[in-house]
Design a protein around this motif. Structure first.
Motif, PDB file in Angstrom:
ATOM      1  N   THR A  14     -51.353   5.117  -4.466  1.00 25.10           N
ATOM      2  CA  THR A  14     -52.549   4.349  -4.811  1.00 25.10           C
ATOM      3  C   THR A  14     -53.814   5.174  -4.628  1.00 25.10           C
ATOM      4  O   THR A  14     -54.691   5.167  -5.499  1.00 25.10           O
ATOM      5  N   PHE A  15     -53.918   5.884  -3.519  1.00 28.68           N
ATOM      6  CA  PHE A  15     -55.120   6.696  -3.276  1.00 28.68           C
ATOM      7  C   PHE A  15     -55.224   7.871  -4.252  1.00 28.68           C
ATOM      8  O   PHE A  15     -56.314   8.205  -4.701  1.00 28.68           O
ATOM      9  N   SER A  16     -54.093   8.474  -4.576  1.00 30.04           N
ATOM     10  CA  SER A  16     -54.160   9.586  -5.517  1.00 30.04           C
ATOM     11  C   SER A  16     -54.559   9.099  -6.907  1.00 30.04           C
ATOM     12  O   SER A  16     -55.359   9.753  -7.582  1.00 30.04           O
ATOM     13  N   TRP A  17     -54.064   7.950  -7.348  1.00 23.86           N
ATOM     14  CA  TRP A  17     -54.488   7.414  -8.638  1.00 23.86           C
ATOM     15  C   TRP A  17     -55.938   6.976  -8.607  1.00 23.86           C
ATOM     16  O   TRP A  17     -56.647   7.086  -9.614  1.00 23.86           O
ATOM     17  N   ALA A  18     -56.410   6.486  -7.477  1.00 22.34           N
ATOM     18  CA  ALA A  18     -57.828   6.120  -7.363  1.00 22.34           C
ATOM     19  C   ALA A  18     -58.708   7.359  -7.501  1.00 22.34           C
ATOM     20  O   ALA A  18     -59.759   7.314  -8.150  1.00 22.34           O
ATOM     21  N   LEU A  21     -58.638   8.464 -11.195  1.00 18.77           N
ATOM     22  CA  LEU A  21     -59.369   7.582 -12.111  1.00 18.77           C
ATOM     23  C   LEU A  21     -60.859   7.514 -11.832  1.00 18.77           C
ATOM     24  O   LEU A  21     -61.607   7.002 -12.665  1.00 18.77           O
ATOM     25  N   THR A  22     -61.326   8.007 -10.700  1.00 24.19           N
ATOM     26  CA  THR A  22     -62.764   7.951 -10.413  1.00 24.19           C
ATOM     27  C   THR A  22     -63.446   9.310 -10.479  1.00 24.19           C
ATOM     28  O   THR A  22     -64.529   9.429 -11.033  1.00 24.19           O
ATOM     29  N   LEU A  24     -62.010  12.571 -11.522  1.00 21.47           N
ATOM     30  CA  LEU A  24     -61.681  13.485 -12.609  1.00 21.47           C
ATOM     31  C   LEU A  24     -62.326  13.114 -13.953  1.00 21.47           C
ATOM     32  O   LEU A  24     -62.779  14.019 -14.658  1.00 21.47           O
ATOM     33  N   PRO A  25     -62.389  11.850 -14.372  1.00 25.89           N
ATOM     34  CA  PRO A  25     -63.049  11.572 -15.657  1.00 25.89           C
ATOM     35  C   PRO A  25     -64.519  11.970 -15.678  1.00 25.89           C
ATOM     36  O   PRO A  25     -65.015  12.428 -16.702  1.00 25.89           O
ATOM     37  N   THR A  26     -65.216  11.852 -14.567  1.00 28.36           N
ATOM     38  CA  THR A  26     -66.622  12.258 -14.553  1.00 28.36           C
ATOM     39  C   THR A  26     -66.748  13.771 -14.679  1.00 28.36           C
ATOM     40  O   THR A  26     -67.661  14.266 -15.338  1.00 28.36           O
ATOM     41  N   LYS A  27     -65.819  14.513 -14.074  1.00 31.66           N
ATOM     42  CA  LYS A  27     -65.858  15.969 -14.202  1.00 31.66           C
ATOM     43  C   LYS A  27     -65.495  16.410 -15.619  1.00 31.66           C
ATOM     44  O   LYS A  27     -66.078  17.353 -16.150  1.00 31.66           O
ATOM     45  N   VAL A  28     -64.555  15.731 -16.232  1.00 32.74           N
ATOM     46  CA  VAL A  28     -64.160  16.092 -17.591  1.00 32.74           C
ATOM     47  C   VAL A  28     -65.268  15.747 -18.576  1.00 32.74           C
ATOM     48  O   VAL A  28     -65.578  16.520 -19.482  1.00 32.74           O
ATOM     49  N   MET A  29     -65.893  14.590 -18.418  1.00 33.42           N
ATOM     50  CA  MET A  29     -66.942  14.183 -19.352  1.00 33.42           C
ATOM     51  C   MET A  29     -68.221  14.989 -19.163  1.00 33.42           C
ATOM     52  O   MET A  29     -69.037  15.080 -20.072  1.00 33.42           O
ATOM     53  N   ALA A  30     -68.411  15.609 -18.009  1.00 33.22           N
ATOM     54  CA  ALA A  30     -69.597  16.428 -17.775  1.00 33.22           C
ATOM     55  C   ALA A  30     -69.432  17.844 -18.310  1.00 33.22           C
ATOM     56  O   ALA A  30     -70.378  18.621 -18.272  1.00 33.22           O
ATOM     57  N   HIS A  31     -68.255  18.161 -18.825  1.00 31.88           N
ATOM     58  CA  HIS A  31     -68.006  19.506 -19.345  1.00 31.88           C
ATOM     59  C   HIS A  31     -68.824  19.726 -20.617  1.00 31.88           C
ATOM     60  O   HIS A  31     -68.864  18.873 -21.502  1.00 31.88           O
ATOM     61  N   THR A  32     -69.486  20.864 -20.689  1.00 32.81           N
ATOM     62  CA  THR A  32     -70.245  21.211 -21.888  1.00 32.81           C
ATOM     63  C   THR A  32     -69.633  22.460 -22.503  1.00 32.81           C
ATOM     64  O   THR A  32     -69.170  23.357 -21.797  1.00 32.81           O
TER      65      THR A  32
END
Length: 54
Positions: A14-18, A21-22, A24-32
């Motif tokens: 549960t903690f690893s999925w949390a 999901l919180t 990693l998507p912000t790091k991926v979407m911040a990629h330029t």
């Protein structure tokens, strides 16, 4: 047999999925990208028709 006790493993899952999901998507979407793509014009070039000598 301690591996059959689901309590610690379910909490780890549960903690690893949390985290996945919180954070990693912000790091991926911040990629330029280093090279931004340029827009191509929508005008089609006018081509000459070929005149075959036969």
């Amino acid at each position: 047999m301690p591996q059959l006790n689901p309590a610690p493993w379910f909490a780890i899952l549960t903690f690893s999925w949390a985290i996945f999901l919180t954070i990693l998507p912000t790091k991926v979407m911040a990629h330029t990208f280093p090279n931004e793509p340029t827009l191509q014009s929508t005008d089609t070039p006018k081509t000459q028709s070929w005149s075959w000598p036969w």
